[in-house]
Design a protein around this motif. Structure first.
Motif, mmCIF file in Angstrom:
data_model
loop_
_atom_site.group_PDB
_atom_site.id
_atom_site.type_symbol
_atom_site.label_atom_id
_atom_site.label_comp_id
_atom_site.label_asym_id
_atom_site.label_seq_id
_atom_site.Cartn_x
_atom_site.Cartn_y
_atom_site.Cartn_z
ATOM 1 N N ALA A 113 0.856 -1.186 0.000
ATOM 2 C CA ALA A 113 0.000 0.000 0.000
ATOM 3 C C ALA A 113 0.887 1.230 0.000
ATOM 4 C CB ALA A 113 -0.930 0.001 1.213
ATOM 5 N N GLY A 114 0.514 2.220 -0.790
ATOM 6 C CA GLY A 114 1.347 3.396 -0.979
ATOM 7 C C GLY A 114 1.034 4.512 -0.010
ATOM 8 N N THR A 115 2.000 5.402 0.131
ATOM 9 C CA THR A 115 1.870 6.550 1.036
ATOM 10 C C THR A 115 1.487 7.830 0.304
ATOM 11 O OG1 THR A 115 4.247 6.982 0.820
ATOM 12 C CG2 THR A 115 3.539 5.599 2.664
ATOM 13 N N ALA A 116 1.307 7.747 -1.005
ATOM 14 C CA ALA A 116 1.123 8.967 -1.786
ATOM 15 C C ALA A 116 -0.327 9.416 -1.905
ATOM 16 C CB ALA A 116 1.713 8.781 -3.187
ATOM 17 N N TYR A 117 -1.280 8.471 -1.894
ATOM 18 C CA TYR A 117 -2.619 8.844 -2.326
ATOM 19 C C TYR A 117 -3.741 8.455 -1.363
ATOM 20 C CZ TYR A 117 0.205 9.049 -6.531
ATOM 21 O OH TYR A 117 1.210 9.307 -7.427
ATOM 22 N N ASP A 163 13.057 11.640 -4.044
ATOM 23 C CA ASP A 163 13.366 11.807 -2.623
ATOM 24 C C ASP A 163 12.240 12.504 -1.875
ATOM 25 O OD1 ASP A 163 15.708 10.605 -3.314
ATOM 26 O OD2 ASP A 163 17.022 12.213 -2.617
ATOM 27 N N GLN A 164 11.480 13.375 -2.554
ATOM 28 C CA GLN A 164 10.341 14.010 -1.906
ATOM 29 C C GLN A 164 9.278 12.989 -1.522
ATOM 30 O OE1 GLN A 164 9.721 17.168 -5.090
ATOM 31 N NE2 GLN A 164 9.174 18.322 -3.258
ATOM 32 N N ARG A 165 9.123 11.966 -2.339
ATOM 33 C CA ARG A 165 8.141 10.919 -2.020
ATOM 34 C C ARG A 165 8.500 10.237 -0.703
ATOM 35 N NH1 ARG A 165 8.877 9.698 -7.629
ATOM 36 N NH2 ARG A 165 9.681 7.584 -7.251
ATOM 37 N N TYR A 166 9.788 10.063 -0.458
ATOM 38 C CA TYR A 166 10.215 9.477 0.816
ATOM 39 C C TYR A 166 10.023 10.448 1.972
ATOM 40 C CZ TYR A 166 12.043 5.135 -1.106
ATOM 41 O OH TYR A 166 12.145 3.894 -1.699
ATOM 42 N N ASP A 167 10.135 11.746 1.722
ATOM 43 C CA ASP A 167 9.864 12.715 2.788
ATOM 44 C C ASP A 167 8.410 12.622 3.244
ATOM 45 O OD1 ASP A 167 12.469 13.606 2.527
ATOM 46 O OD2 ASP A 167 11.949 15.319 1.249
ATOM 47 N N VAL A 168 7.498 12.483 2.286
ATOM 48 C CA VAL A 168 6.088 12.292 2.627
ATOM 49 C C VAL A 168 5.910 10.979 3.383
ATOM 50 C CG1 VAL A 168 3.759 11.949 1.700
ATOM 51 C CG2 VAL A 168 5.270 13.654 0.672
ATOM 52 N N TYR A 172 4.180 10.043 6.960
ATOM 53 C CA TYR A 172 3.096 9.057 6.933
ATOM 54 C C TYR A 172 3.334 7.981 7.988
ATOM 55 C CZ TYR A 172 -0.638 6.445 4.467
ATOM 56 O OH TYR A 172 -1.808 5.803 4.115
ATOM 57 N N LEU A 173 4.561 7.476 8.037
ATOM 58 C CA LEU A 173 4.915 6.469 9.052
ATOM 59 C C LEU A 173 4.816 7.049 10.449
ATOM 60 C CD1 LEU A 173 5.952 3.444 8.624
ATOM 61 C CD2 LEU A 173 5.811 4.836 6.573
ATOM 62 N N GLU A 174 5.225 8.292 10.616
ATOM 63 C CA GLU A 174 5.117 8.917 11.935
ATOM 64 C C GLU A 174 3.673 8.914 12.414
ATOM 65 O OE1 GLU A 174 5.856 13.256 14.131
ATOM 66 O OE2 GLU A 174 6.636 12.901 12.112
ATOM 67 N N VAL A 175 2.744 9.266 11.531
ATOM 68 C CA VAL A 175 1.327 9.280 11.907
ATOM 69 C C VAL A 175 0.846 7.880 12.272
ATOM 70 C CG1 VAL A 175 -1.025 9.723 11.103
ATOM 71 C CG2 VAL A 175 0.820 11.311 10.507
ATOM 72 N N THR A 176 1.169 6.897 11.445
ATOM 73 C CA THR A 176 0.681 5.541 11.729
ATOM 74 C C THR A 176 1.309 4.976 12.999
ATOM 75 O OG1 THR A 176 2.318 4.590 10.190
ATOM 76 C CG2 THR A 176 0.100 5.032 9.329
ATOM 77 N N TYR A 177 2.591 5.258 13.225
ATOM 78 C CA TYR A 177 3.210 4.807 14.479
ATOM 79 C C TYR A 177 2.505 5.418 15.692
ATOM 80 C CZ TYR A 177 7.307 3.016 11.873
ATOM 81 O OH TYR A 177 8.151 2.331 11.035
ATOM 82 N N HIS A 209 -1.319 15.079 16.092
ATOM 83 C CA HIS A 209 -0.307 15.261 15.041
ATOM 84 C C HIS A 209 -0.691 16.425 14.138
ATOM 85 C CE1 HIS A 209 2.892 14.094 12.242
ATOM 86 N NE2 HIS A 209 2.045 14.512 11.310
ATOM 87 N N HIS A 210 0.218 17.372 13.990
ATOM 88 C CA HIS A 210 0.049 18.508 13.085
ATOM 89 C C HIS A 210 1.361 18.677 12.330
ATOM 90 C CE1 HIS A 210 -3.718 19.607 15.099
ATOM 91 N NE2 HIS A 210 -3.077 19.338 16.231
ATOM 92 N N GLY A 211 1.434 18.086 11.135
ATOM 93 C CA GLY A 211 2.687 18.080 10.391
ATOM 94 C C GLY A 211 2.613 18.847 9.099
ATOM 95 N N GLU A 212 3.632 18.697 8.278
ATOM 96 C CA GLU A 212 3.702 19.397 7.003
ATOM 97 C C GLU A 212 2.687 18.856 6.007
ATOM 98 O OE1 GLU A 212 6.944 20.271 3.397
ATOM 99 O OE2 GLU A 212 7.607 19.343 5.287
#
Length: 468
Positions: A113-117, A163-168, A172-177, A209-212
């Protein structure tokens, strides 16, 4: 038993099966073979039968790939992909897992499952649900996306830079953790019939959580599952992908066309794990491979020749163009790839810019022939003893943990592996004869059901933060 067998090390070899909810996952022409059943992907019976077969073979798990777009880089359109059935049509992988879990007791399930969409909040609930229903046998293969068509269909002009996709993905992982590890205390659910309290509200916490990229103020809507966080799978070997894996991954899938390339990739990953403060063996590394075997070498090679009649070179180039982010239709078949830049899977391009096992440049024709059965990984053809020698040699010389096994035909390729290869490896003492009890995480690492303390996600655990 050959002399080579006698000197092999006793490191255990691990298997995952590699499939996708589509026709002819990695081998676009093989759906035409009379014994191939990949067109049954729409039937639950196909998936439940496959799951029982893999569990009989003591596979670690079934790794289900996914894409959310068509391969339209080759020739500048998706016509070739549609014509060859190259991962289109494709259905959702998540919906398969419950049925397979119901007919197995131990097999793990790695869901892509992707983190982009998709927003992380509903996704976290979906994975918690699967972890409950499988009794802790689910993993999440985290992908950032690589197909421009998927980005366009989700309302974007193109995908973000690599590399921006990995920044997102990091956020994304921070939120799920935070949702999985930091919202519900272990004893929040009390089910007290006398008081009428099902859950103690004081033990359920908003994550704030309030992130970018994401804002998630509230609680996780699901109670803790057996693993809390599903086993984190990852399949990127670019420098940025390895950095992401070093902080998050517990199982890593790679694809390398040669043993030399694989050894270098494995070392870079293990070094990165260590640099991130984790044990260099804290993630299992599986490399893509296709096995074609039978009871004798002659029968195996005859089977391979039969398969080649159905393999599609153009279908392979459709896949390769999508994975590399390069329209290979623009190249002459005898032209080397050269120094090109990719915004797709960068490690794939880098692998083909190194010499092959013969010390020569990879040409477009070579890439097509490599990929027409099994995709980006090599294929090994031979008797059970020959294949087992190959597997042990690669494990010994590259430090890889196991193999992510693609198929030529399904379920026939997996049936052959269970019938011929698994018993041979078990006779050599290098393959499990029974499953370790417990969750997928415990089966893989033997350290319990939850994330270990040194893992990034464990830093969001209520148990960890309570100690600080």
């Amino acid at each position: 038993m050959s002399w080579l067998t006698m000197v092999r090390m006793s490191k255990q070899i691990r298997f995952n099966a590699f499939d996708m909810n589509c026709v002819a996952h990695q081998s676009s022409g093989m759906w035409r073979h009379p014994l191939d059943q990949s067109a049954r992907y729409k039937e639950l019976g196909y998936w439940t039968e496959l799951a029982k077969l893999l569990e009989r073979g003591n596979f670690d798990g079934l790794f289900i790939a996914d894409v959310l777009g068509t391969y339209d880089v080759y020739g500048g359109s998706n016509e070739a992909a549609i014509r060859h059935g190259a991962q289109v049509p494709v259905n959702d992988p998540v919906l398969l897992v419950s049925a397979m879990a119901a007919v197995t007791d131990h097999l793990g399930f790695g869901v892509t499952a992707g983190t982009a969409y998709e927003h992380p909040y509903p996704f976290a609930r979906r994975m918690s649900t699967l972890d409950h229903l499988t009794n802790g046998r689910v993993g999440w293969n985290v992908v950032t996306g690589y197909l421009p068509s998927a980005a366009r269909n989700m309302g974007h002009d193109d995908q973000l830079e690599h590399d921006q996709r990995y920044d997102v993905a990091d956020e994304y992982l921070e939120v799920t953790y935070k949702l999985w590890e930091g919202s519900w205390e272990d004893d929040a659910v009390i089910r007290d019939r006398e008081s009428g309290v099902f859950t103690d509200p004081a033990k359920v916490h908003e994550i704030g959580h309030h992130g970018e990229h994401f804002t998630v103020p509230g609680i996780h809507i699901s109670e803790p599952s057996p693993q809390r966080t599903p086993v984190i799978f990852q399949a990127g070997a670019s420098p940025r992908g390895i950095a992401f894996a070093a902080g998050n991954a517990e199982a890593i899938f790679v694809a390398a066309p040669t043993k030399t390339v694989l050894a270098g990739t494995v070392k870079r990953i293990r070094d990165a794990l260590e640099a991130a403060g984790r044990d260099r063996y804290s993630a299992k590394i599986y490399t893509l491979l296709t096995i074609i075997t039978d009871e004798t070498s002659e029968k195996a090679h005859a089977k391979h020749e039969d398969y080649l009649q159905y393999a599609s070179d153009e279908g392979a180039l459709v896949f390769m163009s999508g994975w590399m982010g390069i329209d290979l239709s623009q190249f002459d078949l005898d032209e080397p790839i050269g120094n090109v830049k990719s915004n797709a899977i960068q490690s794939t391009v880098a692998n083909f810019q190194q010499a092959n096992d013969d010390g020569k440049e990879w040409k477009v024709r070579d890439i097509a022939r490599l990929g027409n059965i099994g995709g980006l990984g090599p294929r090994v053809v031979g008797s059970p003893e020959e294949v087992a020698d190959f597997l042990q040699e690669w494990v010994e010389e590259t430090d890889v943990d196991g193999f992510n096994l693609a198929y030529a035909i399904t379920p026939g390729t997996f049936e052959d592996i269970v019938e011929f290869i698994v018993p041979e490896l078990q006779r050599r003492g290098v393959y499990q004869t029974e499953y370790v009890p417990g969750t997928l995480r415990h089966k893989l690492h033997g350290r319990g059901d939850r994330l270990p303390d040194e893992h990034r996600g464990a830093g969001y655990s209520l148990r960890r933060t309570a100690k600080v």
